[in-house]
Enzyme design. Structure first.
Site, PDB file in Angstrom:
ATOM      1  N   CYS A  58       0.823  -1.217   0.000  1.00 32.52           N
ATOM      2  CA  CYS A  58       0.000   0.000   0.000  1.00 32.52           C
ATOM      3  C   CYS A  58       0.857   1.267   0.000  1.00 32.52           C
ATOM      4  O   CYS A  58       2.066   1.236   0.122  1.00 32.52           O
ATOM      5  CB  CYS A  58      -0.912  -0.011   1.218  1.00 32.52           C
ATOM      6  SG  CYS A  58      -0.006   0.168   2.767  1.00 32.52           S
ATOM      7  N   ALA A  61       2.971   1.847   3.047  1.00 29.42           N
ATOM      8  CA  ALA A  61       4.193   1.034   3.030  1.00 29.42           C
ATOM      9  C   ALA A  61       5.274   1.730   2.214  1.00 29.42           C
ATOM     10  O   ALA A  61       6.443   1.757   2.609  1.00 29.42           O
ATOM     11  CB  ALA A  61       3.907  -0.352   2.456  1.00 29.42           C
ATOM     12  N   ARG A  92      12.203  -5.111   6.230  1.00 24.94           N
ATOM     13  CA  ARG A  92      12.916  -4.878   4.976  1.00 24.94           C
ATOM     14  C   ARG A  92      14.430  -5.058   5.124  1.00 24.94           C
ATOM     15  O   ARG A  92      15.153  -5.011   4.164  1.00 24.94           O
ATOM     16  CB  ARG A  92      12.560  -3.467   4.516  1.00 24.94           C
ATOM     17  CG  ARG A  92      12.934  -3.110   3.118  1.00 24.94           C
ATOM     18  CD  ARG A  92      12.024  -1.996   2.671  1.00 24.94           C
ATOM     19  NE  ARG A  92      12.511  -1.207   1.574  1.00 24.94           N
ATOM     20  CZ  ARG A  92      12.998   0.028   1.693  1.00 24.94           C
ATOM     21  NH1 ARG A  92      13.130   0.577   2.881  1.00 24.94           N
ATOM     22  NH2 ARG A  92      13.360   0.699   0.620  1.00 24.94           N
ATOM     23  N   HIS A 192       5.814   6.631  -2.388  1.00 18.29           N
ATOM     24  CA  HIS A 192       7.136   7.189  -2.710  1.00 18.29           C
ATOM     25  C   HIS A 192       6.987   8.668  -3.057  1.00 18.29           C
ATOM     26  O   HIS A 192       7.756   9.507  -2.603  1.00 18.29           O
ATOM     27  CB  HIS A 192       7.754   6.496  -3.931  1.00 18.29           C
ATOM     28  CG  HIS A 192       7.920   5.021  -3.775  1.00 18.29           C
ATOM     29  ND1 HIS A 192       7.850   4.162  -4.842  1.00 18.29           N
ATOM     30  CD2 HIS A 192       8.171   4.252  -2.695  1.00 18.29           C
ATOM     31  CE1 HIS A 192       8.043   2.929  -4.413  1.00 18.29           C
ATOM     32  NE2 HIS A 192       8.240   2.960  -3.118  1.00 18.29           N
TER      33      HIS A 192
HETATM   34  S1  CFN Z   1       9.159  -0.001  -2.904  1.00 17.76           S
HETATM   35 FE1  CFN Z   1      11.137   0.034  -3.964  1.00 17.76          FE
HETATM   36  S2  CFN Z   1      12.592   1.444  -3.264  1.00 17.76           S
HETATM   37  S3  CFN Z   1      11.244   0.041  -6.101  1.00 17.76           S
HETATM   38 FE2  CFN Z   1      12.528  -1.533  -5.347  1.00 17.76          FE
HETATM   39  S4  CFN Z   1      14.511  -0.724  -5.154  1.00 17.76           S
HETATM   40 FE3  CFN Z   1      11.607  -3.442  -3.953  1.00 17.76          FE
HETATM   41  S5  CFN Z   1       9.494  -3.678  -3.474  1.00 17.76           S
HETATM   42 MO1  CFN Z   1      10.655  -4.296  -1.638  1.00 17.76          MO
HETATM   43  S6  CFN Z   1      10.821  -2.314  -0.559  1.00 17.76           S
HETATM   44 FE4  CFN Z   1      12.571  -2.449  -1.869  1.00 17.76          FE
HETATM   45 FE5  CFN Z   1      13.504  -0.534  -3.257  1.00 17.76          FE
HETATM   46 FE6  CFN Z   1      13.061   0.914  -5.329  1.00 17.76          FE
HETATM   47 FE7  CFN Z   1      10.233  -1.871  -2.583  1.00 17.76          FE
HETATM   48  S7  CFN Z   1      14.443  -1.394  -1.488  1.00 17.76           S
HETATM   49  S8  CFN Z   1      12.719  -4.509  -2.444  1.00 17.76           S
HETATM   50  S9  CFN Z   1      12.293  -3.550  -6.083  1.00 17.76           S
HETATM   51  N1  CFN Z   1      11.947  -1.634  -3.517  1.00 17.76           N
HETATM   52  C1  HCA Z   2       6.788  -3.236   1.009  1.00 16.13           C
HETATM   53  C2  HCA Z   2       8.130  -3.698   1.511  1.00 16.13           C
HETATM   54  C3  HCA Z   2       8.675  -4.871   0.737  1.00 16.13           C
HETATM   55  C4  HCA Z   2       7.912  -6.139   0.998  1.00 16.13           C
HETATM   56  C5  HCA Z   2       8.665  -7.352   0.607  1.00 16.13           C
HETATM   57  C6  HCA Z   2       7.961  -8.643   0.411  1.00 16.13           C
HETATM   58  C7  HCA Z   2      10.140  -5.052   1.203  1.00 16.13           C
HETATM   59  O1  HCA Z   2       6.535  -3.227  -0.189  1.00 16.13           O
HETATM   60  O2  HCA Z   2       5.995  -2.854   1.838  1.00 16.13           O
HETATM   61  O3  HCA Z   2       6.826  -8.689  -0.050  1.00 16.13           O
HETATM   62  O4  HCA Z   2       8.619  -9.645   0.698  1.00 16.13           O
HETATM   63  O5  HCA Z   2      11.013  -5.053   0.394  1.00 16.13           O
HETATM   64  O6  HCA Z   2      10.339  -5.200   2.411  1.00 16.13           O
HETATM   65  O7  HCA Z   2       8.684  -4.582  -0.623  1.00 16.13           O
END
Ligand code: CFN
Ligand code: HCA
Length: 540
Positions: A58, A61, A92, A192
């Protein structure tokens, strides 16, 4: 070499045939066959169809957990039910290294623990009490308040509360709120954007002090220090004689945010989550940005060389070459060793908004082909590339998110390069404000799927049995019960760092173990080999 040798042309039909007609029509726009020479359009950043099990998270998050989560000296208070705070509490695996006497609030989970009575009578008073309590206990420099779904529904004004409490507490404390209710956008992506806006408004540019330790000073944007990635990148730049002023927001501090505008170049790692800040820093303070990638040893060398070229100092360029040469020795050794086993294997990657792209480089280095990939919440430009779409697309979330207009900060705007200098650098191969999306770098014939559903995931695995599937915790055990190893590319399971040269070595070893282990073929779900009791329903 760039053509996939497995025929996936019938996959799309098979994935959507079970859906009702309307759903199939919508999903079909989100599933395309890659062709780097003729990049197709893909549907992205639209609402998930109700009833479909999505990988997405969401807006709260994306804002609280992702962008603000990894800063150690801001107290982040979740205004909402306890579950929202609890589930965004360090799952995370972002790491931080406070120096002595420096606070680290990341190990705490702060929440107003909203109850039914707050829903009925309002929760602003409870929020004020929570801010007071947090201040009295910890005396932080800054407190941030995050809205969860009920806050928007009942109308608590977190911004007003933040202003009032800032005045009440005084002592130079910075308190600000985020309207990042979970439902506000279609995914984390909206969070974001909201986080970027508030960072720029409330922290970035607050302190003009230049604490220079090196002549060349950059920011690394969109790097969150998962599994210690930012530590590796920092160390690498340090070795080259380049100072990282701020990492946004891995291992970050209030001071880093406040002084980020004093750097001379922004490198953007995860464009999806931080592009708004990159643009605002450019417009307001004159700092150009370039896309970079530290995932994959070759990509890492390329990114370092780009920085050398940007500053144009022969001494710096020579130093960067020395560092690359030195770092590549163990990389090549580890790669050759792992490749003996990994070469020719296949992978599928369905992660977030940038890693499903970046990690393809690492797999490539191991001779592993990516059959299918997709983002959970990427936008069209993340797939198609920014040059394909001339201006930033209007994103589906934007109707709910404040579009802040930033202007030149007349007194502090300092163009780091003139237009001519930037053009000359571009002629030498540097690219500012642009980048290739995921599809330009995928093999012709591979499959690209946005917002993959759980059903589609199972179908893909059943049909094409990749040697490794990359996704997150929600997918992990379902996939493994199907006899396919799942590598989490969100929190790296317990592994990492994977960024930089040292990270590549870690990744090669981990993937060799995971993808080349025969135990998975022995895996049978309990119901395949054992008697089990059929569920009996009480009454129909
Ligand atoms: S929201 Fe982003 S901020 S888009 Fe990426 S690199 Fe994932 S989903 Mo999990 S939380 Fe994580 Fe980053 Fe950019 Fe999210 S550190 S792994 S691919 N990510
Ligand atoms: C998020 C955080 C997440 C969840 C990872 C997952 C992360 O989107 O709220 O589904 O295992 O990297 O911690 O993307």
């Amino acid at each position: 070499k760039n053509i996939l040798n497995i025929d996936l042309s019938s996959a799309k039909e098979e994935l959507i045939e079970i859906y009702p007609k309307k759903v199939a029509k919508k999903r079909s726009k989100a599933i395309v066959v890659a062709d780097p020479d003729n990049i197709p359009e893909i549907q992205a950043n639209v609402r998930t169809i109700p009833g479909i099990i999505t990988q997405r998270g969401c807006t709260y998050a994306g804002c609280k957990g992702v962008v603000l989560g990894p800063t150690r000296d801001i107290i982040n208070i979740t205004h909402g039910p306890i579950g929202c705070g609890y589930y965004s509490w360090l799952t995370r695996r972002n790491q931080t290294r406070p120096s002595e006497n420096e606070p680290n609030f990341m190990t705490y989970c702060f929440s107003t623990d909203m109850q039914d009575s707050n829903i009925v009578f309002g929760g602003e008073q409870k929020l004020k009490d929570a801010i007071r309590e947090a201040y009295e206990l910890f005396h932080p420099k800054a407190i941030a308040v995050f809205s969860t779904c009920p806050v928007g529904l009942i109308g608590d004004d977190v911004h007003r509360v933040a202003r009032q409490m800032k005045e009440e507490i005084g002592n130079g404390i910075n308190i600000f709120g985020f309207s990042c209710e979970g439902y506000r956008g279609v995914s984390q992506s909206a969070g974001h954007h909201i986080a970027n806006n508030q960072l720029f408004r409330n922290l970035i540019g607050n302190d003009d002090t230049v604490n220079a330790t090196h002549k060349y000073r950059i920011n690394v944007l969109g790097e969150y220090n998962i599994g210690g990635d930012a530590f590796v990148i920092d160390e690498l730049f340090n070795k080259c004689g380049i100072q990282v002023v701020a990492t946004m927001s891995g291992n970050s501090t209030v001071e880093q945010f406040e002084t980020a505008h004093t750097a001379d170049l922004n490198l953007v790692m995860c464009h999806r989550s931080i592009n708004y800040v990159a643009e605002m820093l450019e417009t307001s303070f004159g700092i150009p940005w370039m896309k970079s990638n530290f995932i994959g040893a070759d990509a890492c060398a390329k990114s370092l060389r780009k920085v050398g070229k940007y500053f144009g100092d022969p001494e710096l360029i020579a130093r960067i070459e020395e560092v690359i040469a030195e770092e590549m020795i163990p990389v090549i050794e580890a790669r050759e060793k792992a490749k003996l086993k990994t070469n020719g294997k296949t992978a599928m990657l369905f992660v977030g908004g940038s890693r499903a792209h970046h990690y393809q480089e690492l797999f490539d280095e191991l001779g592993i082909t990516t059959l299918c990939a997709g983002y959970e919440f990427g936008h069209r430009d993340d797939y198609e590339g920014r040059r394909v779409i001339p201006s930033i697309q209007i994103d589906a979330d934007s109707r709910n998110i404040e579009q802040i207009t930033v202007t030149k900060d007349e007194t502090r705007y300092k163009p780091r390069k003139t237009e001519e200098e930037l053009k000359a650098l571009e002629a030498e191969g540097l690219e500012f404000n642009g980048y290739d999306g995921m599809m330009a770098e995928m093999k012709k014939g591979s499959l690209v799927i946005d917002d993959l559903s759980h059903y589609e995931m199972e179908k893909l695995i059943e049909k094409y049995h990749p040697d490794v599937f990359c996704a997150g915790i929600k997918e992990k055990y379902c996939v493994q019960k199907m006899g396919i190893p799942l590598k989490q590319l969100h929190n790296y399971d317990s592994g990492g760092p994977y960024a930089g040269f040292a990270g590549a070595v870690n990744f090669y070893k981990d993937i060799e173990q995971i993808a080349c282990c025969s135990i998975w073929k022995e895996m049978k779900a309990p119901w395949e080999s054992e008697e089990y009791v059929e569920a009996v329903y009480a009454a129909v």
